[in-house]
Every structure is written in C-alpha cells, then in structure tokens.
Design an enzyme around this catalytic site. Structure first.
Site, PDB file in Angstrom:
ATOM      1  N   ASP A 185      41.727  -9.729  20.435  1.00  0.00           N
ATOM      2  CA  ASP A 185      40.709 -10.323  19.575  1.00  0.00           C
ATOM      3  C   ASP A 185      41.136 -11.689  19.036  1.00  0.00           C
ATOM      4  OD1 ASP A 185      39.154  -8.091  19.997  1.00  0.00           O
ATOM      5  OD2 ASP A 185      39.605  -7.170  18.062  1.00  0.00           O
ATOM      6  N   GLY A 186      42.419 -11.856  18.712  1.00  0.00           N
ATOM      7  CA  GLY A 186      42.903 -13.138  18.207  1.00  0.00           C
ATOM      8  C   GLY A 186      42.741 -14.245  19.224  1.00  0.00           C
TER       9      GLY A 186
END
Length: 124
Positions: free
Chosen positions: A68-69
């Site tokens: 997700d980052g």
C-alpha cells in the site's frame, strides 16, 4: 494500453525477479514500460519520490509493485497525469493493492486489451 510506468519497492523485490518479469512480459507484448528510480527522503527536507524525468507524457497506466505504501507514493507522484494506478501486492495484506503476483499475466493481458474498469478513489 501500450505505455506503462512501473514503480517498484526495491525492498520487497530485492532481486528484481517480479519487476524484470513484468518488464519482459510487457516488452514481448509490444508495450513500453519505464522504470523510474526511487529517491529516498533526506534530512534536508527532500521528500521521498520517484524520479519521473524519463517517463514520457503518453503513459497510460502506472503499475506499483510492493504494498500500500508503494501505491500511495506512486499515486502522489502521478496524480497530475490522471492515469489509472494498479497495485501489485508483494506484501502481506494489501488493502489498496488489488493484484497478487500469480494473477499477473492475466491482469496485464486485460490491461493491454483495454479490458478493465477504473475504481475512483479519493487521495489520502
């Protein structure tokens, strides 16, 4: 779609196996794919980002390889180009990344054939 940019989390794909597989796959299908280098933040206030200087203006899709980052960082880097972003999960449980590596060939083929839908999300 024929022109992609690939944002890789080099900590999650240390040997570049998945990254190179994607690059080779897209090239064999007649697509272009650029791989901008990651630039970490520093004490002087420079924020982490990808160097987009070699990414052409005709990019049609951003692929993120990590978690997700990585997806959020790529989205911040690409928001002004208004291209769809597809997240490929190399982590444990991605909430934003939607594709697992085992499904890559099928997903990439669908993107190339313009057989996809866009799920609009707000920036966070």
């Amino acid at each position: 779609m024929k022109n992609f940019v690939l944002f890789t989390n080099y900590e999650r794909d240390k040997e570049m196996k998945v990254t190179n597989m994607i690059l080779d796959y897209l090239e064999k299908k007649g697509c272009r794919c650029s791989l901008p280098p990651y630039v970490p933040g520093n004490e002087d206030g420079e924020v982490e980002h990808y160097d987009l200087s070699a990414v052409t203006d005709d990019v049609e899709c951003a692929l993120t390889l990590g978690g997700d980052g990585t997806l959020l960082l790529a989205a911040r880097n690409m928001y002004w180009r208004e291209v769809p972003v597809m997240g490929i999960n190399l982590g444990h449980m991605g909430f934003l990344t939607s594709v697992e590596t085992g499904a890559l060939p099928e997903c990439l083929d669908k993107l190339i054939a313009d057989d996809y839908y866009i799920d609009d999300r707000m920036m966070i």
